[in-house]
Write a protein that holds these residues in place. Structure first.
Motif, PDB file in Angstrom:
ATOM      1  N   ILE A   1       0.833  -1.210   0.000  1.00 34.71           N
ATOM      2  CA  ILE A   1       0.000   0.000   0.000  1.00 34.71           C
ATOM      3  C   ILE A   1       0.863   1.253   0.000  1.00 34.71           C
ATOM      4  O   ILE A   1       0.591   2.219  -0.739  1.00 34.71           O
ATOM      5  CB  ILE A   1      -0.943  -0.019   1.220  1.00 34.71           C
ATOM      6  CG1 ILE A   1      -1.965  -1.148   1.076  1.00 34.71           C
ATOM      7  CG2 ILE A   1      -1.656   1.328   1.383  1.00 34.71           C
ATOM      8  CD1 ILE A   1      -2.840  -1.342   2.305  1.00 34.71           C
ATOM      9  N   LEU A   2       1.925   1.261   0.802  1.00 34.66           N
ATOM     10  CA  LEU A   2       2.818   2.418   0.856  1.00 34.66           C
ATOM     11  C   LEU A   2       3.547   2.648  -0.466  1.00 34.66           C
ATOM     12  O   LEU A   2       3.937   3.779  -0.782  1.00 34.66           O
ATOM     13  CB  LEU A   2       3.839   2.248   1.984  1.00 34.66           C
ATOM     14  CG  LEU A   2       3.313   2.487   3.405  1.00 34.66           C
ATOM     15  CD1 LEU A   2       4.345   2.078   4.436  1.00 34.66           C
ATOM     16  CD2 LEU A   2       2.941   3.961   3.596  1.00 34.66           C
ATOM     17  N   TYR A   3       3.737   1.582  -1.223  1.00 36.86           N
ATOM     18  CA  TYR A   3       4.410   1.723  -2.520  1.00 36.86           C
ATOM     19  C   TYR A   3       3.535   2.482  -3.519  1.00 36.86           C
ATOM     20  O   TYR A   3       4.036   3.277  -4.324  1.00 36.86           O
ATOM     21  CB  TYR A   3       4.767   0.342  -3.071  1.00 36.86           C
ATOM     22  CG  TYR A   3       5.492   0.374  -4.388  1.00 36.86           C
ATOM     23  CD1 TYR A   3       6.864   0.623  -4.445  1.00 36.86           C
ATOM     24  CD2 TYR A   3       4.799   0.168  -5.587  1.00 36.86           C
ATOM     25  CE1 TYR A   3       7.530   0.657  -5.658  1.00 36.86           C
ATOM     26  CE2 TYR A   3       5.455   0.200  -6.804  1.00 36.86           C
ATOM     27  CZ  TYR A   3       6.823   0.450  -6.831  1.00 36.86           C
ATOM     28  OH  TYR A   3       7.487   0.497  -8.040  1.00 36.86           O
ATOM     29  N   PHE A   4       2.217   2.236  -3.424  1.00 36.85           N
ATOM     30  CA  PHE A   4       1.304   2.851  -4.395  1.00 36.85           C
ATOM     31  C   PHE A   4       0.622   4.109  -3.855  1.00 36.85           C
ATOM     32  O   PHE A   4       0.235   4.984  -4.646  1.00 36.85           O
ATOM     33  CB  PHE A   4       0.234   1.840  -4.825  1.00 36.85           C
ATOM     34  CG  PHE A   4       0.768   0.704  -5.651  1.00 36.85           C
ATOM     35  CD1 PHE A   4       1.062   0.885  -6.990  1.00 36.85           C
ATOM     36  CD2 PHE A   4       0.988  -0.540  -5.078  1.00 36.85           C
ATOM     37  CE1 PHE A   4       1.552  -0.168  -7.757  1.00 36.85           C
ATOM     38  CE2 PHE A   4       1.477  -1.591  -5.832  1.00 36.85           C
ATOM     39  CZ  PHE A   4       1.772  -1.411  -7.177  1.00 36.85           C
ATOM     40  N   VAL A   5       0.441   4.219  -2.537  1.00 35.90           N
ATOM     41  CA  VAL A   5      -0.273   5.359  -1.951  1.00 35.90           C
ATOM     42  C   VAL A   5       0.701   6.166  -1.093  1.00 35.90           C
ATOM     43  O   VAL A   5       1.355   5.599  -0.209  1.00 35.90           O
ATOM     44  CB  VAL A   5      -1.461   4.882  -1.088  1.00 35.90           C
ATOM     45  CG1 VAL A   5      -2.216   6.077  -0.508  1.00 35.90           C
ATOM     46  CG2 VAL A   5      -2.389   3.990  -1.895  1.00 35.90           C
ATOM     47  N   PRO A   6       0.818   7.479  -1.326  1.00 31.87           N
ATOM     48  CA  PRO A   6       1.717   8.307  -0.511  1.00 31.87           C
ATOM     49  C   PRO A   6       1.347   8.255   0.970  1.00 31.87           C
ATOM     50  O   PRO A   6       0.174   8.159   1.334  1.00 31.87           O
ATOM     51  CB  PRO A   6       1.524   9.720  -1.080  1.00 31.87           C
ATOM     52  CG  PRO A   6       1.039   9.499  -2.477  1.00 31.87           C
ATOM     53  CD  PRO A   6       0.205   8.247  -2.416  1.00 31.87           C
ATOM     54  N   LEU A   7       2.347   8.333   1.812  1.00 36.25           N
ATOM     55  CA  LEU A   7       2.141   8.225   3.256  1.00 36.25           C
ATOM     56  C   LEU A   7       1.213   9.325   3.771  1.00 36.25           C
ATOM     57  O   LEU A   7       0.409   9.091   4.669  1.00 36.25           O
ATOM     58  CB  LEU A   7       3.495   8.294   3.977  1.00 36.25           C
ATOM     59  CG  LEU A   7       3.445   8.232   5.505  1.00 36.25           C
ATOM     60  CD1 LEU A   7       2.814   6.931   5.964  1.00 36.25           C
ATOM     61  CD2 LEU A   7       4.842   8.391   6.084  1.00 36.25           C
ATOM     62  N   ARG A   8       1.329  10.522   3.218  1.00 36.06           N
ATOM     63  CA  ARG A   8       0.503  11.636   3.718  1.00 36.06           C
ATOM     64  C   ARG A   8      -0.979  11.375   3.500  1.00 36.06           C
ATOM     65  O   ARG A   8      -1.816  11.785   4.309  1.00 36.06           O
ATOM     66  CB  ARG A   8       0.927  12.941   3.041  1.00 36.06           C
ATOM     67  CG  ARG A   8       0.777  12.982   1.534  1.00 36.06           C
ATOM     68  CD  ARG A   8       1.235  14.338   0.980  1.00 36.06           C
ATOM     69  NE  ARG A   8       1.086  14.434  -0.461  1.00 36.06           N
ATOM     70  CZ  ARG A   8       2.007  14.028  -1.323  1.00 36.06           C
ATOM     71  NH1 ARG A   8       3.138  13.491  -0.877  1.00 36.06           N
ATOM     72  NH2 ARG A   8       1.809  14.148  -2.616  1.00 36.06           N
ATOM     73  N   TYR A   9      -1.324  10.673   2.404  1.00 39.42           N
ATOM     74  CA  TYR A   9      -2.728  10.344   2.168  1.00 39.42           C
ATOM     75  C   TYR A   9      -3.222   9.317   3.192  1.00 39.42           C
ATOM     76  O   TYR A   9      -4.359   9.392   3.675  1.00 39.42           O
ATOM     77  CB  TYR A   9      -2.920   9.793   0.756  1.00 39.42           C
ATOM     78  CG  TYR A   9      -2.694  10.813  -0.333  1.00 39.42           C
ATOM     79  CD1 TYR A   9      -2.850  12.180  -0.083  1.00 39.42           C
ATOM     80  CD2 TYR A   9      -2.326  10.429  -1.619  1.00 39.42           C
ATOM     81  CE1 TYR A   9      -2.647  13.127  -1.074  1.00 39.42           C
ATOM     82  CE2 TYR A   9      -2.123  11.360  -2.629  1.00 39.42           C
ATOM     83  CZ  TYR A   9      -2.272  12.710  -2.349  1.00 39.42           C
ATOM     84  OH  TYR A   9      -2.054  13.632  -3.322  1.00 39.42           O
ATOM     85  N   ILE A  10      -2.366   8.364   3.503  1.00 40.05           N
ATOM     86  CA  ILE A  10      -2.737   7.339   4.485  1.00 40.05           C
ATOM     87  C   ILE A  10      -2.958   7.974   5.854  1.00 40.05           C
ATOM     88  O   ILE A  10      -3.937   7.675   6.549  1.00 40.05           O
ATOM     89  CB  ILE A  10      -1.649   6.250   4.561  1.00 40.05           C
ATOM     90  CG1 ILE A  10      -1.546   5.528   3.214  1.00 40.05           C
ATOM     91  CG2 ILE A  10      -1.957   5.259   5.690  1.00 40.05           C
ATOM     92  CD1 ILE A  10      -0.449   4.497   3.160  1.00 40.05           C
ATOM     93  N   ILE A  11      -2.053   8.872   6.248  1.00 40.29           N
ATOM     94  CA  ILE A  11      -2.192   9.562   7.533  1.00 40.29           C
ATOM     95  C   ILE A  11      -3.449  10.418   7.542  1.00 40.29           C
ATOM     96  O   ILE A  11      -4.165  10.490   8.552  1.00 40.29           O
ATOM     97  CB  ILE A  11      -0.948  10.423   7.825  1.00 40.29           C
ATOM     98  CG1 ILE A  11       0.285   9.511   7.979  1.00 40.29           C
ATOM     99  CG2 ILE A  11      -1.150  11.267   9.070  1.00 40.29           C
ATOM    100  CD1 ILE A  11       1.574  10.278   8.193  1.00 40.29           C
TER     101      ILE A  11
END
Length: 451
Positions: free
Chosen positions: A383-393
């Motif tokens: 997930i971190l490979y495809f989605v930027p960390l800031r979006y996840i946070i």
């Protein structure tokens, strides 16, 4: 009054909430699961209690709920006025049908019928992983017999019966009188709500109107069950740390859905019914100090190793603080010392258990949990490979901050702590370890006075 708690009682089932500092609008936000049978009286008794610094407790108010009058399969929001005091208690009560526990003879064993076993297997197959997520699986236990039990009576015999406990489910066999080698041949069926529960089987001696005498106990984690194989377990003492006298023969079958079991791992564990408060123990306190010392030294040595790799030096700093309390009366001092020692003992155990659970996650003490952790880490990596960390946070923050807005009665939980609560500590590893059967059925002979 400085603290408040709530007690709930339904028949023989009792729960006690956490204790909160007294305020005008205390919020406990806890969930308790009761077993309600429609053919019995369904009155839930609720009491609100207050407690001061001297451990003096006073009942502040009471209320009742008629469970039988509530509709099924829906959350019933109840505002219950308290008797003998101002105020009301706000509760959510939900009645959910579930498969109950059962007892039968070997001749009517549920899993022995091929068509019934196929139906149960289909119920927990992967295709049904998202249906009734709380119904994780089913356990069948055959209690066959015991051998070479301790003689609890002056006649050199015992009147043994067997008690089985899984979570808050409790069933027992009939009593076999005047026998040290009883045969029960009973089949017990339990619904599984958490695959990380532990089946506890205790043998007692019936003693008339007096409390039964302890004859031995075993604890079997569900994930360690070998399906369909008769096993001989050496009975242990009450602490499950040493061998007792005698053995017990069990045969178990477990069918469960791994997806439901994995989802359940990240939710809070079911609370146990109210038990006697834990007594202070010099042995337990000393053991917890040693456990914390080992964990602390392991962390310290790791930090020193990493530091030495960069700085080529190590320093040891320690600060010892001691505060002497003001002079108080004798009774208050006794309460104060008891509270301090009890608090220290509980904190030490929590710290030690937390460190040991982390260690046991990485050393594959429970392969199911370690595999699940690896799967979660792999998924997070992808997930971190495809989605930027800031979006996840951002998504995580929005979910956390709007949780109460979407569901005002939701109960907060920490998924990581819920996961770690399923990993056994080093003490639990010893308690759950199966002892090897010696040539004699009696690995350790104890006198009745040792009970």
């Amino acid at each position: 009054m400085t603290e408040m708690f709530v007690q709930l009682k339904l028949g023989d089932q009792r729960y006690k909430s956490k204790t909160l500092c007294k305020s005008a609008n205390p919020q406990w936000q806890e969930q308790f699961d009761f077993h309600y049978f429609s053919d019995r009286m369904g009155i839930l008794d609720i009491e609100v209690w207050g407690k001061d610094n001297k451990k003096h407790e006073e009942r502040l108010g009471t209320c009742k709920v008629d469970i039988s009058a509530l509709p099924l399969k829906q959350a019933n929001c109840l505002e219950l006025p308290l008797d003998s005091c101002l105020g009301a208690l706000l509760m959510l009560v939900t009645l959910t049908p579930c498969a109950g526990v059962s007892v039968s003879d070997l001749c009517v064993c549920p899993f022995a019928d091929p068509s019934e076993r196929k139906q149960i297997t289909q119920r927990y197959c992967l295709q049904n992983s998202l249906k009734d997520v709380k119904d994780v699986g089913i356990l069948q236990v055959k209690v066959l017999k015991a051998a070479d039990l301790l003689a609890a009576d002056f006649s050199g015999k015992s009147d043994p019966f067997c008690l089985l406990e899984l979570g808050n489910d409790r069933l027992q066999t009939h009593t076999v009188y005047k026998n040290l080698n009883p045969e029960w041949n009973k089949v017990f069926t339990f619904p599984i709500k958490d695959i990380h529960d532990v089946l506890e089987v205790t043998v007692f001696d019936e003693d008339g109107d007096k409390p039964p005498d302890f004859l031995g106990k075993v604890a079997i984690p569900l994930l360690s069950i070998r399906d369909g194989q008769p096993n001989c377990y050496v009975l242990k003492n009450k602490d499950l740390e040493q061998a007792f006298k005698g053995v017990i023969y069990l045969e178990m079958d477990l069918i469960y859905n791994p997806v439901k079991a994995s989802i359940r791992t990240f939710t809070p564990r079911e609370k146990r019914f109210v038990e006697d408060s834990r007594k202070l123990s010099k042995k337990i306190l000393s053991r917890d100090v040693d456990r914390v010392k080992r964990i602390t030294m392991a962390i310290w040595n790791t930090m020193q190793f990493l530091k030495s790799c960069f700085q080529w030096e190590s320093t040891l700093r320690s600060t010892i603080a001691f505060a002497e309390s003001e002079k108080k009366g004798l009774i208050e001092r006794i309460y104060m010392v008891q509270d301090i020692v009890s608090t220290v003992q509980n904190i030490l155990e929590e710290i030690a258990s937390f460190g040991e659970r982390i260690k046991n996650t990485f050393n594959w003490t429970v392969p199911f949990l370690s595999s699940l952790a690896c799967l979660i880490l792999a998924a997070a990596t992808i997930i971190l490979y495809f989605v930027p960390l800031r979006y996840i946070i951002l998504i995580w923050g929005i979910n956390k901050f709007t949780k109460k807005l979407r569901n005002p009665y939701s109960i907060d939980n920490n998924e990581l702590l819920d996961f770690l609560s399923r990993v056994p500590s080093d003490v639990q590893k010893v308690q759950y370890a199966e002892l090897k059967l010696c040539s004699s059925h009696s690995p350790l002979r104890k006198k009745r006075s040792a009970l």
